[in-house]
Design a protein around this motif. Structure first.
Motif, PDB file in Angstrom:
ATOM      1  N   GLY A  57       0.830  -1.225   0.213  1.00 40.17           N
ATOM      2  CA  GLY A  57       0.021  -0.007   0.009  1.00 40.17           C
ATOM      3  C   GLY A  57       0.773   1.338  -0.122  1.00 40.17           C
ATOM      4  N   ILE A  58       2.038   1.255  -0.612  1.00 38.47           N
ATOM      5  CA  ILE A  58       2.900   2.337  -0.837  1.00 38.47           C
ATOM      6  C   ILE A  58       2.917   2.705  -2.263  1.00 38.47           C
ATOM      7  CG2 ILE A  58       5.050   3.416  -0.107  1.00 38.47           C
ATOM      8  CD1 ILE A  58       5.377   1.047   1.508  1.00 38.47           C
ATOM      9  N   THR A  59       2.630   4.075  -2.549  1.00 38.25           N
ATOM     10  CA  THR A  59       2.962   4.527  -3.920  1.00 38.25           C
ATOM     11  C   THR A  59       3.561   5.779  -3.948  1.00 38.25           C
ATOM     12  OG1 THR A  59       1.024   5.867  -4.065  1.00 38.25           O
ATOM     13  CG2 THR A  59       0.731   3.536  -4.841  1.00 38.25           C
ATOM     14  N   GLU A  84      -1.550   2.442   4.706  1.00 41.92           N
ATOM     15  CA  GLU A  84      -1.492   1.257   5.678  1.00 41.92           C
ATOM     16  C   GLU A  84      -1.764   2.364   7.141  1.00 41.92           C
ATOM     17  OE1 GLU A  84      -1.190  -1.818   5.127  1.00 41.92           O
ATOM     18  OE2 GLU A  84      -1.206  -1.226   3.101  1.00 41.92           O
ATOM     19  N   ASN A  85      -1.629   3.609   7.146  1.00 45.41           N
ATOM     20  CA  ASN A  85      -1.993   4.442   8.317  1.00 45.41           C
ATOM     21  C   ASN A  85      -0.807   4.071   9.221  1.00 45.41           C
ATOM     22  OD1 ASN A  85      -3.346   6.128   9.650  1.00 45.41           O
ATOM     23  ND2 ASN A  85      -4.290   4.682  10.926  1.00 45.41           N
ATOM     24  N   HIS A  86       0.361   3.727   8.672  1.00 42.80           N
ATOM     25  CA  HIS A  86       1.558   3.736   9.593  1.00 42.80           C
ATOM     26  C   HIS A  86       2.142   4.981  10.090  1.00 42.80           C
ATOM     27  CE1 HIS A  86       1.319  -0.554   8.960  1.00 42.80           C
ATOM     28  NE2 HIS A  86       2.488  -0.922   8.306  1.00 42.80           N
ATOM     29  N   ARG A  87       2.795   4.871  11.209  1.00 42.05           N
ATOM     30  CA  ARG A  87       3.305   6.268  11.759  1.00 42.05           C
ATOM     31  C   ARG A  87       4.332   6.697  11.208  1.00 42.05           C
ATOM     32  NH1 ARG A  87       4.618   7.247  18.167  1.00 42.05           N
ATOM     33  NH2 ARG A  87       5.319   9.554  17.935  1.00 42.05           N
ATOM     34  N   TYR A  88       5.347   5.782  10.793  1.00 45.21           N
ATOM     35  CA  TYR A  88       6.883   6.179  10.558  1.00 45.21           C
ATOM     36  C   TYR A  88       6.932   6.284   9.075  1.00 45.21           C
ATOM     37  CZ  TYR A  88       7.903   5.966  15.300  1.00 45.21           C
ATOM     38  OH  TYR A  88       7.897   6.217  16.826  1.00 45.21           O
ATOM     39  N   GLU A 127      -0.615  10.190   5.503  1.00 43.51           N
ATOM     40  CA  GLU A 127      -0.581   9.311   4.393  1.00 43.51           C
ATOM     41  C   GLU A 127       0.316   9.772   3.445  1.00 43.51           C
ATOM     42  OE1 GLU A 127      -3.483  10.511   5.453  1.00 43.51           O
ATOM     43  OE2 GLU A 127      -4.826  11.104   4.133  1.00 43.51           O
ATOM     44  N   ASP A 128       0.740  11.068   3.719  1.00 43.40           N
ATOM     45  CA  ASP A 128       1.680  11.703   2.475  1.00 43.40           C
ATOM     46  C   ASP A 128       3.072  12.202   3.374  1.00 43.40           C
ATOM     47  OD1 ASP A 128      -1.015  12.996   0.776  1.00 43.40           O
ATOM     48  OD2 ASP A 128       0.210  11.302   0.409  1.00 43.40           O
ATOM     49  N   PHE A 129       4.001  11.764   2.356  1.00 37.94           N
ATOM     50  CA  PHE A 129       5.353  12.197   2.902  1.00 37.94           C
ATOM     51  C   PHE A 129       6.164  12.766   1.803  1.00 37.94           C
ATOM     52  CE2 PHE A 129       8.565  13.161   5.561  1.00 37.94           C
ATOM     53  CZ  PHE A 129       9.926  12.229   5.618  1.00 37.94           C
ATOM     54  N   LEU A 130       6.494  13.901   1.588  1.00 43.21           N
ATOM     55  CA  LEU A 130       6.779  14.613   0.377  1.00 43.21           C
ATOM     56  C   LEU A 130       8.557  15.044   0.640  1.00 43.21           C
ATOM     57  CD1 LEU A 130       4.371  17.403  -0.236  1.00 43.21           C
ATOM     58  CD2 LEU A 130       4.329  15.138  -1.188  1.00 43.21           C
ATOM     59  N   LEU A 131       9.276  14.487  -0.511  1.00 44.52           N
ATOM     60  CA  LEU A 131      10.673  14.962  -0.241  1.00 44.52           C
ATOM     61  C   LEU A 131      10.939  15.970  -1.487  1.00 44.52           C
ATOM     62  CD1 LEU A 131      13.825  14.204   0.475  1.00 44.52           C
ATOM     63  CD2 LEU A 131      13.599  12.819  -1.418  1.00 44.52           C
ATOM     64  N   THR A 132      11.591  17.078  -0.993  1.00 45.89           N
ATOM     65  CA  THR A 132      11.809  18.283  -1.983  1.00 45.89           C
ATOM     66  C   THR A 132      13.380  18.516  -2.320  1.00 45.89           C
ATOM     67  OG1 THR A 132       9.852  19.264  -1.400  1.00 45.89           O
ATOM     68  CG2 THR A 132      11.397  20.563  -2.397  1.00 45.89           C
TER      69      THR A 132
END
Lengths: 113, 111
Positions: free
Chosen positions: A3-5, A27-31, A72-77
């Protein structure tokens, strides 16, 4: 891929341009983690997040920033991409701190020309 | 700093034989070790892990051995199959969210 895109999956950009990579989990995972993978090196941690708006630096954080406004979202810039940032970038998630079983996304291949 | 290395960059085995992939680490404070499998074009996939208070752990067709005295761990794959062809790498942590990964061994299974 648990469940990771990741998006985009491939990107070519020019030196000096900003680039944002997105990791989305269902997945609603914290980390959540961002790694880069280069020939001759193992996966190296760039930044990680331990909750919404909670982030910390990893081993190779220079030149990168991250944001997490939703679970659910983690952005890398990359504020100003350099050729040394040409790499394959992987996002990973885990449920609990110290739960070393990380689930990885499919990766983003970034080329900086 | 940390270093996690692998003895051989490539390994070829005959289908049905056992495979052994080795990994060395340098941090004596490392207390948790993981083996990952990465197929071409995909993200790493967890295989098996072991804590520093153990010296052996078995999974389905895989066994991890840990020798803390010489800071060495190995992954043994029994009855290697073509689907086992991939890059395998170890990772270690001494706690927290910083993991250190090896560079990988490419395993090729010959039919």
């Amino acid at each position: 891929d648990a469940g990771i895109t990741q998006s985009p999956r491939h990107k070519v950009t020019e030196t000096g341009t900003p680039v944002t990579l997105r990791c989305h989990q269902t997945e609603n995972h914290r980390y959540m983690y961002w790694y880069r993978q280069d020939p001759g090196h193992g996966l190296r941690l760039i930044h990680y997040s331990y909750g919404v708006k909670d982030t910390d630096k990893g081993e190779v954080s220079d030149g990168y920033s991250v944001s997490r406004s939703k679970t659910e979202d983690f952005l890398l810039t990359l504020e100003s991409a350099t050729s040394s940032q040409t790499s394959v970038y992987f996002c990973a998630i885990s449920e609990i701190a110290g739960s070393y079983e990380q689930y990885f996304g499919p990766g983003t291949r970034l080329t900086v020309t | 700093g940390e270093s996690v290395g692998l003895h051989l960059p490539t390994l070829s085995v005959q289908e049905g034989d056992n495979s052994i992939i080795n990994c060395a680490y340098s941090n004596s404070a490392s207390d948790y070790f993981i083996w990952y499998k990465q197929e071409s074009g995909k993200g790493p996939q967890f295989i098996i892990d072991i804590r520093s208070n153990m010296d052996k752990r078995q999974g389905q067709r895989v066994t991890v051995l840990l020798n803390k005295t010489v800071k060495h761990l190995s992954l043994q794959i029994a009855a290697t199959q073509p689907g086992d062809s991939a890059v395998y790498f170890c990772a270690e942590t001494s706690g927290g969210n910083q993991f250190y990964f090896g560079t990988g061994t490419s395993l090729t299974v010959i039919p």
